[in-house]
Structure formats: C-alpha cells, structure tokens
Design an enzyme around this catalytic site. Sequence first.
Site, PDB file in Angstrom:
ATOM      1  N   SER A 138      20.670 -11.604  39.288  1.00 23.44           N
ATOM      2  CA  SER A 138      20.604 -10.091  39.156  1.00 23.44           C
ATOM      3  C   SER A 138      20.392 -10.297  37.739  1.00 23.44           C
ATOM      4  O   SER A 138      21.197  -9.918  37.101  1.00 23.44           O
ATOM      5  CB  SER A 138      21.393  -9.350  39.751  1.00 23.44           C
ATOM      6  N   LYS A 164      16.612 -10.284  40.914  1.00 16.98           N
ATOM      7  CA  LYS A 164      16.789  -8.772  41.819  1.00 16.98           C
ATOM      8  C   LYS A 164      17.290  -8.423  40.314  1.00 16.98           C
ATOM      9  O   LYS A 164      17.791  -8.454  39.385  1.00 16.98           O
ATOM     10  CB  LYS A 164      18.051  -8.757  42.449  1.00 16.98           C
ATOM     11  N   LYS A 166      17.644  -4.225  38.717  1.00 10.99           N
ATOM     12  CA  LYS A 166      18.229  -2.553  39.633  1.00 10.99           C
ATOM     13  C   LYS A 166      17.331  -1.865  38.543  1.00 10.99           C
ATOM     14  O   LYS A 166      16.385  -2.087  38.005  1.00 10.99           O
ATOM     15  CB  LYS A 166      19.718  -2.682  37.908  1.00 10.99           C
ATOM     16  N   ASP A 191      17.357  -2.956  43.057  1.00 11.28           N
ATOM     17  CA  ASP A 191      18.874  -2.642  44.128  1.00 11.28           C
ATOM     18  C   ASP A 191      19.225  -1.242  43.057  1.00 11.28           C
ATOM     19  O   ASP A 191      18.683  -1.141  41.623  1.00 11.28           O
ATOM     20  CB  ASP A 191      19.950  -4.347  43.950  1.00 11.28           C
ATOM     21  N   GLU A 216      17.648  -2.898  47.576  1.00 11.51           N
ATOM     22  CA  GLU A 216      19.244  -2.418  48.189  1.00 11.51           C
ATOM     23  C   GLU A 216      20.142  -1.879  48.079  1.00 11.51           C
ATOM     24  O   GLU A 216      19.647  -0.827  46.584  1.00 11.51           O
ATOM     25  CB  GLU A 216      20.201  -3.612  47.292  1.00 11.51           C
ATOM     26  N   ASP A 241      24.357  -2.388  50.920  1.00  9.82           N
ATOM     27  CA  ASP A 241      25.489  -3.569  49.899  1.00  9.82           C
ATOM     28  C   ASP A 241      27.250  -2.420  49.907  1.00  9.82           C
ATOM     29  O   ASP A 241      27.582  -2.556  50.957  1.00  9.82           O
ATOM     30  CB  ASP A 241      25.199  -3.302  49.090  1.00  9.82           C
ATOM     31  N   LYS A 265      29.924  -8.591  50.434  1.00  7.41           N
ATOM     32  CA  LYS A 265      30.625  -8.940  49.079  1.00  7.41           C
ATOM     33  C   LYS A 265      32.230  -9.587  49.685  1.00  7.41           C
ATOM     34  O   LYS A 265      32.647  -8.214  50.590  1.00  7.41           O
ATOM     35  CB  LYS A 265      30.075  -8.535  47.925  1.00  7.41           C
ATOM     36  N   GLY A 293      27.701 -10.366  44.529  1.00 11.04           N
ATOM     37  CA  GLY A 293      28.274 -10.996  43.082  1.00 11.04           C
ATOM     38  C   GLY A 293      28.800  -9.108  42.380  1.00 11.04           C
ATOM     39  O   GLY A 293      28.341  -8.507  42.912  1.00 11.04           O
TER      40      GLY A 293
HETATM   41  O1  NPG Z   1      26.101 -12.061  39.540  1.00 12.94           O
HETATM   42  O2  NPG Z   1      27.734 -10.892  39.818  1.00 12.94           O
HETATM   43  C1  NPG Z   1      26.415 -10.826  39.756  1.00 12.94           C
HETATM   44  C2  NPG Z   1      26.183  -9.786  39.356  1.00 12.94           C
HETATM   45  C3  NPG Z   1      25.499  -9.106  40.877  1.00 12.94           C
HETATM   46  O3  NPG Z   1      24.297  -7.048  40.142  1.00 12.94           O
HETATM   47  C4  NPG Z   1      25.624  -7.677  40.966  1.00 12.94           C
HETATM   48  N1  NPG Z   1      26.137  -6.477  41.057  1.00 12.94           N
HETATM   49  O4  NPG Z   1      25.925  -4.283  42.624  1.00 12.94           O
HETATM   50  O5  NPG Z   1      25.448  -6.139  43.375  1.00 12.94           O
HETATM   51  C5  NPG Z   1      25.828  -4.854  43.005  1.00 12.94           C
HETATM   52  C6  NPG Z   1      26.202  -5.202  41.290  1.00 12.94           C
HETATM   53  C7  NPG Z   1      27.102  -5.157  40.344  1.00 12.94           C
HETATM   54  C8  NPG Z   1      27.403  -5.387  38.743  1.00 12.94           C
HETATM   55  C9  NPG Z   1      28.113  -4.032  40.917  1.00 12.94           C
HETATM   56  C10 NPG Z   1      28.778  -4.676  37.903  1.00 12.94           C
HETATM   57  C11 NPG Z   1      29.316  -3.131  40.039  1.00 12.94           C
HETATM   58  C12 NPG Z   1      29.281  -4.269  38.743  1.00 12.94           C
END
Ligand code: NPG
Length: 373
Positions: A138, A164, A166, A191, A216, A241, A265, A293
């Site tokens: 991500s 992925k 953002k 996402d 997402e 999610d 998650k 994650g």
């Molecule tokens: O690799 O742990 C990882 C990050 C994965 O993108 C990720 N998490 O919305 O899924 C999500 C996001 C997230 C990141 C959510 C930071 C909250 C804080």
Amino acid sequence: MAIRIERIILREIRLPLVHFFETSFGRTTERRIILVEAVAGGVSGWGEVTCGERPFYNEEWTDGAWLVLREFAAPRLLGGEVENAEAVAPLVAHIRGHRMTTGGLEAAVWDLEARRLGLPLWKHIGGGARSAIPCGVSIGIQESVPDLLKKIEGELAAGYQRIKIKIKPGWDVEVVREVRREFPHCKLMVDANSAYTLADAEHLRRLDEFHLMMIEQPLSHDDIIDHAVLQARLETAICLDECIRSARHAEQAIRLKACRIINIKLGRVGGFREARRVHDVARAAGVPVWCGGMLECGVGRAHNIALSTLPNFVLPGDVSASRRYWARDVITPPVEVTPAGTIEVRAEPGFGYALDLEFMSQITVRQETLSCA
Ligand code: NPG
C-alpha cells in the site's frame, strides 16, 4: 481448554515510520501502538491494538483504546476462567465499537492458547491453506507523481505482487493514468478511505478504463447502500474495508451487491473469531478476501500472516515486510518478503516470531499491569 488469565500487561510503544504514510484523512510519521500481553500459567500471548493515534480511520485511537482496555475489556477476562480463545469476543461484545481495541486483547488470547497447545497460530485458527502468503504493498499519497512512480518501481523490483495507491479528490484519475502509462501490466488497485460521495459517481467511473483490480472504500465509512448504487454503475469491482465491522455487515453488503471483494482487517472486526466469520460468509458467497494492514509492528504483522493462511485469502494483501515501515521491528527475525513477493509462514508455536523484549523496553513509554483485585 479453560484459561485462567492471571495478568494482562498493556504497553504503549512509540515507533517512527521510515517514511511518512499519507491517506485521504491525514499523514502519520510516528506510530503509538498498544501491545497487549496476556499471561496464564507462565505463558504469555501477545496482541496488537491496530487503531490509529487519532480517531480518523474509525472512532478508535491510542489513548481511548488504553482506557477501554483497562476499564472495560481486561476486567472481563481477569479473575475467572475463560473457556477458550473463541469465548473472548462474546465476553467483550457488550462494548459497542472499539473492535480494534478488544480485538488486540482477543488476538493475545488466541496466541496464548496456541502457545499452550504448542501449535502455530495459523494452525490453531484453522488456517494452513498456503505455506507462503502473496503480498502487495500500500503506497500512501506522495508529494509528487514522480515520487509515486519511483516508489512503485522499487516495490515491483522487490517482488511485490500488487500495488495499491491511495487516492483522494485532486489525487486520483490523472495520477492513476500516469501510473498505468508507466506500468501497463502490474496488478493495480486504489484506496479512497471514504473520500468520495455518490455525487462523484461519474468521476469515479473514469477509473474504469485503467483495469484496476478494485477500488477500495470509495464512499462513507459507515455506508453500505450507497456503495451498492455505485457498484451498479462501475465496471471496476468495489472492495469494502471500513464499513465491514462484522460478519453481519459482510452478509448485508454481499446481499445488496455493494462490493465484489472484501478487505478483512483483524482488528477492525474485533479479532480472530469475527475475522473467520467474515471470511466464511464471503467464501460461501464466492467473494474473495484479502488481509488489510494498519501500519502494524511485528506483532500485528505476524497475526495478519496467520490470518492470511485461511483458504479464501486468495488475493495479495497489504501485509508486507517490516523494513518498509521500521528501522528495527519488535520481533526477530523481522517479517521478510521473498523475491517472489511472498511471506513464508513459520512453524514455531504461537505467532511464530520471537519478541525483541530489550528493544521493546527501550521504546515503551507507558506500561500497566492489570490483575484481579
Ligand atoms: O501496509 O499496513 C499497511 C498499510 C495498509 O493502506 C493501508 N492501511 O486504510 O487500509 C487502510 C490503510 C491505513 C493506513 C489506515 C494508515 C489507517 C492508517
């Protein structure tokens, strides 16, 4: 196997990220993570509370989680016998929301039970469908498109199987276009972390031309119905999610055709019991899942690896190498990814890695031991 939990130790650790992580709701540079240690008969099980430092992803946050654990969740497990790990989630189910918080405690008891049985956690939860899990990465919002392209190039070179990125209004269609131009064939998804509304449906439809694996959580964190309306208008699969907090939500979302894929998650749904239930609902409906994650340290990462061995985790998840986040992780060895973009599942009892207790004590900023009064 009945468990008499003698002590629950809460620790808050601080870990700086090697690179800031930015989503549509903000930037994180340092994590404040609560680790939960549950002790019974001289054996410790470990869990991680996966909430953020601020209540922006969902309502949970580090300081709130500490209080909920101390005042409401931990007392339910202390001073009596817990039938087994499966029985923990129902014991804390009267606490509304706060699933990442109670889920950290629940996961600690699963780890504890697995260790007492001498079993790897993945086996104990009924996983083992694969001996190595497929990994994606991500990538947060970057300062510039060239920065993003450079990151993607590095992650693909490291072997990661899917990318992925953002997105948010102003950092979406044109950014994806450039990524696709540079990397026409990689498995790519986006996402939005709830950054759009149905009024943006036409705009989001412009993403259809890029052959994304999925988009997402485009709409509100607590919405399922609008996602169903949007899914009917998009060719791209929607993955939910934030708004899937339980197996019931998964059932409703699938029934309403609000998504074609679900991100599970562990914390968001309150731990292993509910994660398995979400997994089973999706599997029965033919909806693939993958493991999300929350910038976890090694403890949560190891739990995510165990979870990802359940059969319906068929898509690469967001579980990646420790080194992408931490200069030093709290587990040894750190989580590593093979050149094929997989993490090998370990055979040791419990979550499968050793804790670096010396390092942990260096980065612990508060600690509290809870026991029966
Ligand atoms: O690799 O742990 C990882 C990050 C994965 O993108 C990720 N998490 O919305 O899924 C999500 C996001 C997230 C990141 C959510 C930071 C909250 C804080």
